[in-house]
Design a protein around this motif. Sequence first.
Motif, mmCIF file in Angstrom:
data_model
loop_
_atom_site.group_PDB
_atom_site.id
_atom_site.type_symbol
_atom_site.label_atom_id
_atom_site.label_comp_id
_atom_site.label_asym_id
_atom_site.label_seq_id
_atom_site.Cartn_x
_atom_site.Cartn_y
_atom_site.Cartn_z
ATOM 1 N N ALA A 213 0.811 -1.221 0.000
ATOM 2 C CA ALA A 213 0.000 0.000 0.000
ATOM 3 C C ALA A 213 0.845 1.272 0.000
ATOM 4 N N ASP A 214 0.236 2.330 -0.542
ATOM 5 C CA ASP A 214 0.835 3.669 -0.462
ATOM 6 C C ASP A 214 0.449 4.362 0.837
ATOM 7 N N ARG A 215 -0.753 4.067 1.320
ATOM 8 C CA ARG A 215 -1.255 4.698 2.544
ATOM 9 C C ARG A 215 -1.913 3.655 3.431
ATOM 10 N N TYR A 216 -1.654 3.803 4.722
ATOM 11 C CA TYR A 216 -2.265 2.952 5.748
ATOM 12 C C TYR A 216 -3.056 3.866 6.672
ATOM 13 N N VAL A 217 -4.339 3.568 6.851
ATOM 14 C CA VAL A 217 -5.186 4.352 7.746
ATOM 15 C C VAL A 217 -5.858 3.390 8.721
ATOM 16 N N SER A 218 -5.909 3.772 9.986
ATOM 17 C CA SER A 218 -6.614 2.984 10.994
ATOM 18 C C SER A 218 -7.242 3.941 11.998
ATOM 19 N N ALA A 219 -8.547 3.845 12.161
ATOM 20 C CA ALA A 219 -9.260 4.763 13.061
ATOM 21 C C ALA A 219 -10.104 3.966 14.049
ATOM 22 N N GLY A 220 -9.867 4.178 15.325
ATOM 23 C CA GLY A 220 -10.669 3.537 16.361
ATOM 24 C C GLY A 220 -10.501 2.044 16.418
ATOM 25 N N SER A 221 -9.290 1.569 16.193
ATOM 26 C CA SER A 221 -9.046 0.130 16.191
ATOM 27 C C SER A 221 -7.974 -0.278 17.193
ATOM 28 N N ILE A 222 -6.928 0.522 17.365
ATOM 29 C CA ILE A 222 -5.787 0.143 18.199
ATOM 30 C C ILE A 222 -6.190 -0.151 19.638
ATOM 31 N N GLY A 231 0.570 -4.639 15.610
ATOM 32 C CA GLY A 231 -0.243 -3.973 14.608
ATOM 33 C C GLY A 231 0.493 -2.852 13.897
ATOM 34 N N ILE A 232 1.274 -2.068 14.648
ATOM 35 C CA ILE A 232 2.001 -0.952 14.041
ATOM 36 C C ILE A 232 3.166 -1.465 13.204
ATOM 37 N N SER A 233 3.796 -2.552 13.636
ATOM 38 C CA SER A 233 4.852 -3.158 12.829
ATOM 39 C C SER A 233 4.290 -3.726 11.531
ATOM 40 N N GLU A 234 3.080 -4.259 11.585
ATOM 41 C CA GLU A 234 2.414 -4.736 10.375
ATOM 42 C C GLU A 234 2.092 -3.578 9.432
ATOM 43 N N ALA A 235 1.724 -2.428 9.998
ATOM 44 C CA ALA A 235 1.491 -1.238 9.169
ATOM 45 C C ALA A 235 2.759 -0.867 8.404
ATOM 46 N N TYR A 236 3.890 -0.942 9.082
ATOM 47 C CA TYR A 236 5.165 -0.650 8.430
ATOM 48 C C TYR A 236 5.430 -1.645 7.303
ATOM 49 N N ARG A 237 5.180 -2.909 7.558
ATOM 50 C CA ARG A 237 5.494 -3.952 6.575
ATOM 51 C C ARG A 237 4.697 -3.782 5.285
ATOM 52 N N VAL A 238 3.396 -3.509 5.388
ATOM 53 C CA VAL A 238 2.548 -3.494 4.188
ATOM 54 C C VAL A 238 2.701 -2.207 3.376
ATOM 55 N N LYS A 241 7.941 1.711 0.405
ATOM 56 C CA LYS A 241 8.938 2.663 0.882
ATOM 57 C C LYS A 241 8.500 4.070 0.508
ATOM 58 N N GLY A 242 8.539 4.948 1.481
ATOM 59 C CA GLY A 242 8.035 6.301 1.281
ATOM 60 C C GLY A 242 6.550 6.427 1.554
ATOM 61 N N GLY A 243 5.884 5.301 1.840
ATOM 62 C CA GLY A 243 4.460 5.326 2.164
ATOM 63 C C GLY A 243 4.202 5.907 3.543
ATOM 64 N N LYS A 244 2.961 6.285 3.780
ATOM 65 C CA LYS A 244 2.631 6.965 5.041
ATOM 66 C C LYS A 244 1.501 6.262 5.769
ATOM 67 N N ALA A 245 1.623 6.261 7.087
ATOM 68 C CA ALA A 245 0.599 5.691 7.964
ATOM 69 C C ALA A 245 -0.093 6.811 8.719
ATOM 70 N N LYS A 314 7.280 5.562 6.235
ATOM 71 C CA LYS A 314 8.239 4.483 6.058
ATOM 72 C C LYS A 314 9.380 5.015 5.213
ATOM 73 N N PRO A 315 10.601 5.064 5.747
ATOM 74 C CA PRO A 315 11.696 5.734 5.033
ATOM 75 C C PRO A 315 11.960 5.105 3.664
ATOM 76 N N ALA A 316 12.257 5.980 2.704
ATOM 77 C CA ALA A 316 12.508 5.513 1.334
ATOM 78 C C ALA A 316 13.736 4.627 1.245
ATOM 79 N N ASN A 317 14.705 4.854 2.126
ATOM 80 C CA ASN A 317 15.931 4.038 2.123
ATOM 81 C C ASN A 317 15.975 3.056 3.284
ATOM 82 N N GLY A 318 14.828 2.808 3.902
ATOM 83 C CA GLY A 318 14.780 1.907 5.046
ATOM 84 C C GLY A 318 14.543 0.469 4.634
ATOM 85 N N PRO A 319 14.551 -0.450 5.602
ATOM 86 C CA PRO A 319 14.317 -1.863 5.301
ATOM 87 C C PRO A 319 12.861 -2.123 4.939
#
Length: 384
Positions: A213-222, A231-238, A241-245, A314-319
């Motif tokens: 995904a390019d964008r991750y949105v979660s409202a009223g779930s955490i 859950g937040i690590s999963e947001a990073y994974r999906v 690079k350069g995407g935003k949560a 999610k950093p563009a040069n990150g893992p």
Amino acid sequence: SLGTTDKINRLTRRYFIYSIQYLAMEFAFVASGATSPFTKTSSFISTRSLSRNPAKPRFVARRNTLQCVTAPPSASSTTTTEVPPNQVVVQPGLPATRKRRGMMQHKREAYWFYRWLSLVYDKFVNPLHWTPEMREEALSYADLSSPGLKTVDVGGGTGFCTEGIVEYVAAHNVTLMDQSLAQISFARKKEKLNGVKFLEGDAEDLPFHTGYADRYVSAGSIEYWPNPQNGISEAYRVLKKGGKACMIGPVQATNPISKFFSNLWMLFPTPEEYMYWFQQAGFQDIKMYKIGPPAYRGIRQHGLIMGLVVVATKPANGPDLPIVASCPESFIESSRKAPMTIADRFVFIMRTILGIVAGFYYFLIPFFIIVYAKLFIRKKDKYY
């Protein structure tokens, strides 16, 4: 006499001007770390918090805000960064450890709680805690800048937040995911969500491939996640690079009674916890913004079910994979579909009863807050 009165007025004005000048000079000396020539032992502005360790951060508490300010070691580095009035700035670090989860902070309990709450969620819950105005403001931070952005709405429930997302992103590029098919069934009926993909899944084990995904949105779930770090690590994974949560969630109460009921009910994180979880996952450029129901007029001490927006990149040069993938195995909770023993059933029933009682408190408290705000807080454009 009139002449005497004029003299007194002039002296009073002169004394007031001198007092202001004195305080300004005192503040300048204190901020620069120098010793004031006016006093060596005491001052109107205490120098102790700055002189002991000028580089040590100190927390400044103001009404409805939390900022971390680093005292400058010298006058040459006194520049400050302007931040929006509703931005929350906290010092990174390890937050306090939570001893227990809320009664509804479990997969099975949360599933059945929302199985019935979904019947009245849009009509009775959202007007008190999660209004269209709040949704619009929260999503303005998500950088939904193009209709072509592939976006996932995790824990989308009845689709209220998704309705806001499709105002910016084409519906066929949006996926609403929730663990409750009952809630998804309500979302499917909304005409505005025609074209959106619906998917059953677990926020702590997302059914998307890495870099989806390019964008991750979660409202009223955490607040219902047993292991928020997962859950937040999963947001990073999906994310690509350069995407935003963008995560919209509750914030912890400071009122002791409300804090008791909120912690008994579910997870109400502190800003420090949000910051820590996102940093552990590997996110960068993490920012937090306060939101709240307009009718509350800035009252936040009782905690808010929707009180904080966290945006991160999610950093563009990150893992590709998160730095911290999950919590220790001892904290991992099994699937809600796992078979239950008699003891498990008893625990489930007790958690559900206690959770409903605690949740009912947050059905009543908004009415008292709204009435109090209407009577005693002056109306203004923004309440931060």
